[in-house]
Design an enzyme around this catalytic site. Structure first.
Site, PDB file in Angstrom:
ATOM      1  N   CYS A 169       0.793  -1.227   0.000  1.00  0.00           N
ATOM      2  CA  CYS A 169       0.000   0.000   0.000  1.00  0.00           C
ATOM      3  C   CYS A 169       0.826   1.277   0.000  1.00  0.00           C
ATOM      4  O   CYS A 169       0.259   2.369  -0.048  1.00  0.00           O
ATOM      5  CB  CYS A 169      -0.961  -0.004   1.185  1.00  0.00           C
ATOM      6  SG  CYS A 169      -2.160  -1.351   1.097  1.00  0.00           S
ATOM      7  N   HIS A 309      -2.541   8.515   6.134  1.00  0.00           N
ATOM      8  CA  HIS A 309      -2.898   7.222   5.550  1.00  0.00           C
ATOM      9  C   HIS A 309      -4.339   6.908   5.936  1.00  0.00           C
ATOM     10  O   HIS A 309      -5.146   6.528   5.086  1.00  0.00           O
ATOM     11  CB  HIS A 309      -1.944   6.134   6.037  1.00  0.00           C
ATOM     12  CG  HIS A 309      -2.201   4.792   5.440  1.00  0.00           C
ATOM     13  ND1 HIS A 309      -1.966   4.515   4.113  1.00  0.00           N
ATOM     14  CD2 HIS A 309      -2.689   3.645   5.979  1.00  0.00           C
ATOM     15  CE1 HIS A 309      -2.287   3.253   3.856  1.00  0.00           C
ATOM     16  NE2 HIS A 309      -2.729   2.699   4.975  1.00  0.00           N
ATOM     17  N   GLU A 320      -0.627   5.698  13.541  1.00  0.00           N
ATOM     18  CA  GLU A 320      -0.327   6.907  12.783  1.00  0.00           C
ATOM     19  C   GLU A 320      -0.385   8.145  13.674  1.00  0.00           C
ATOM     20  O   GLU A 320       0.454   9.051  13.571  1.00  0.00           O
ATOM     21  CB  GLU A 320      -1.333   7.020  11.637  1.00  0.00           C
ATOM     22  CG  GLU A 320      -0.949   7.992  10.567  1.00  0.00           C
ATOM     23  CD  GLU A 320      -1.860   7.884   9.354  1.00  0.00           C
ATOM     24  OE1 GLU A 320      -1.559   8.565   8.361  1.00  0.00           O
ATOM     25  OE2 GLU A 320      -2.851   7.141   9.387  1.00  0.00           O
ATOM     26  N   LYS A 341      -9.436   8.656   2.359  1.00  0.00           N
ATOM     27  CA  LYS A 341     -10.004   7.308   2.248  1.00  0.00           C
ATOM     28  C   LYS A 341     -11.423   7.270   2.787  1.00  0.00           C
ATOM     29  O   LYS A 341     -12.197   6.360   2.454  1.00  0.00           O
ATOM     30  CB  LYS A 341      -9.127   6.296   2.991  1.00  0.00           C
ATOM     31  CG  LYS A 341      -7.777   6.032   2.340  1.00  0.00           C
ATOM     32  CD  LYS A 341      -7.005   4.973   3.104  1.00  0.00           C
ATOM     33  CE  LYS A 341      -5.638   4.709   2.491  1.00  0.00           C
ATOM     34  NZ  LYS A 341      -4.682   5.819   2.720  1.00  0.00           N
ATOM     35  N   HIS A 346      -9.948   2.689   0.027  1.00  0.00           N
ATOM     36  CA  HIS A 346      -8.530   2.341   0.034  1.00  0.00           C
ATOM     37  C   HIS A 346      -8.209   1.495  -1.192  1.00  0.00           C
ATOM     38  O   HIS A 346      -8.525   0.310  -1.249  1.00  0.00           O
ATOM     39  CB  HIS A 346      -8.220   1.569   1.310  1.00  0.00           C
ATOM     40  CG  HIS A 346      -6.760   1.320   1.544  1.00  0.00           C
ATOM     41  ND1 HIS A 346      -5.781   1.643   0.625  1.00  0.00           N
ATOM     42  CD2 HIS A 346      -6.105   0.763   2.611  1.00  0.00           C
ATOM     43  CE1 HIS A 346      -4.601   1.302   1.107  1.00  0.00           C
ATOM     44  NE2 HIS A 346      -4.767   0.765   2.310  1.00  0.00           N
ATOM     45  N   PHE A 405       1.193  -3.308   4.307  1.00  0.00           N
ATOM     46  CA  PHE A 405       1.522  -4.653   4.762  1.00  0.00           C
ATOM     47  C   PHE A 405       2.974  -4.962   4.401  1.00  0.00           C
ATOM     48  O   PHE A 405       3.458  -4.607   3.331  1.00  0.00           O
ATOM     49  CB  PHE A 405       0.607  -5.684   4.106  1.00  0.00           C
ATOM     50  CG  PHE A 405      -0.785  -5.721   4.679  1.00  0.00           C
ATOM     51  CD1 PHE A 405      -1.151  -4.914   5.746  1.00  0.00           C
ATOM     52  CD2 PHE A 405      -1.729  -6.580   4.150  1.00  0.00           C
ATOM     53  CE1 PHE A 405      -2.434  -4.967   6.278  1.00  0.00           C
ATOM     54  CE2 PHE A 405      -3.026  -6.641   4.666  1.00  0.00           C
ATOM     55  CZ  PHE A 405      -3.377  -5.825   5.732  1.00  0.00           C
TER      56      PHE A 405
END
Length: 422
Positions: A169, A309, A320, A341, A346, A405
């Site tokens: 991502c 994010h 975050e 998002k 996403h 990830f």
């Protein structure tokens, strides 16, 4: 050599609109574009909602042959490339093609086409041994991710360095970061860069279902993506693409180009900890942020907006928040932060580039996009997350970040054009 790099062209295909203007209009209005999945019967799945793009390849000018050989994600990238090239008004025919390169990011590449081909060759999974008589002549195009940036290169006439970046991502941030480095070091004068992903398919849906990373708020798709809200329970899968024309600043200035923003800093780190897990202290993301700020030669207090994010998972949003406090200090409580998002979902590897587009447009229009669906903030997410409504304010410096990830953490700094040389 350390040349300055600027964005002079943008192309976007995202849920809720086609093109840069519709994308920005949706963000500033705080509208959500997540909905029940319409591409296939999603009833067997835990999460049955997504951010789908209403994309019509014929209307985008793609020929029947291009449509036949390209995966959906590649079509997105080519359409965005054409928009970005036109937006830049750069005369590509007058440039040495060996000085024009491509850096494209994608997390799952041609997963949609690969799944479709498997279903055909296995008779929808009935046959353990697939029948090669039904093999598509374009299977190699789908198996080789390198075909995707090659298609972008052909569309732009780029004969310089051509690269595929695929690290989950953060791919969309990292692909652009690599393109910036190529221009800075003198390996290219112009880069076509960005990312694309079209992961709304049964296999991808099943993978995220298995780890419960996506939300199961299927009865309310529009309000299902709610980063930093106390009631959040996972992200909404989406698709999309954003592509950019990057140039050396002096050349762009000399030709009178419209400059959206200068990319002054970039860094990426890996936590070497867990495939999906994140440490609570946010140390790796904070380290990436600090290096990006140092490369930009700016103090954290000069950041006007943080494009988070903000995936909407419990773990990510808290991680975050900790990273912002660790890297920005007291300024973390004063600077507006938001997650787009909440509106477009996403789109895995593509979202980092889509968020760069949002960051550049925030600088151009002096508007901070909101975090939609944020009604009851998580007490552990206690920063200014710009709930519900866009905010008009001066935006000269934007920090945009990504988390993926594998433990990847990336950060990029964009600044208004015309500032002092860092």
């Amino acid at each position: 050599m350390n040349r300055r790099v600027v964005i002079t062209g943008i192309g976007v295909r995202a849920p809720g609109g086609s093109g840069v203007k519709e994308f920005w209009d949706l963000l500033t209005a705080g509208r959500t574009a997540t909905r029940a999945i319409s591409f296939f019967d999603a009833s067997p799945f835990r999460s049955r909602i997504a951010g789908e793009v209403d994309f019509h390849p014929e209307a985008e000018g793609l020929t029947p042959r291009e449509i036949r050989r390209m995966d959906r994600a590649t079509r997105f990238a080519v359409a965005c490339t054409r928009e970005a090239v036109a937006d830049s008004e750069l005369a590509f025919g007058a440039i040495d093609p060996h000085r024009v390169g491509v850096s494209l990011g994608s997390a799952v590449a041609a997963a949609t086409s690969l799944e479709n081909e498997y279903l055909v060759m296995s008779d929808r999974g009935r046959d353990w041994v697939v029948d090669p008589d039904y093999l598509s002549p374009h299977m190699f195009d789908h198996l080789s991710p390198g075909i995707m940036p090659a298609e972008v290169a052909w569309a732009a006439g780029a004969e310089g360095p051509v690269t595929m970046v695929s690290d989950g991502c953060t791919s969309g941030l990292d692909a652009v970061g690599y393109a910036v480095q190529l221009i800075r070091e003198g390996s290219a004068d112009v880069m076509i860069t960005g990312a694309t992903d079209t992961p709304i398919s049964p296999i991808v849906l099943a993978c995220f279902d298995a780890i419960k990373a996506t939300t199961n708020r299927n009865d309310d798709p529009e309000h299902a993506s709610r980063p930093f809200d106390a009631s959040r329970n996972g992200f909404v899968l989406a698709e999309g693409s954003a592509m950019f024309v990057l140039e050396e600043y002096g050349s762009a200035l000399a030709r009178g180009a419209t400059v959206y923003a200068e990319i002054t800093g970039y860094a990426t780190r890996c936590n070497a900890y867990h495939m999906t897990g994140l440490k609570k202290d946010g140390r790796e993301m904070a380290e990436a942020i600090q290096v990006a700020l140092d490369e930009s030669r700016i103090d954290p207090t000069t950041v006007d907006y943080v494009n988070a994010h903000g995936s909407g998972t419990k773990q990510n949003d808290r991680h975050e928040t900790a990273a912002f406090k660790r890297s920005l200090g007291q300024h973390a409580y004063d600077v507006p932060v938001s997650s787009i998002k909440s509106m477009v979902g996403h789109s895995l590897g593509a979202i980092g580039s889509i968020e760069i587009a949002a960051s550049a447009l925030a600088i151009k229009h002096n508007v901070v996009p909101p975090t939609a669906n944020l009604h009851t903030p998580d007490p552990e997410c206690d920063l200014d997350y710009v709930p519900l409504h866009a905010r008009a304010q001066r935006v000269d410096t934007v920090l945009t970040v990504g988390s993926g990830f594998g433990g990847f953490q990336s950060a990029m700094v964009l600044r208004a054009p015309g500032g002092a040389t860092p």
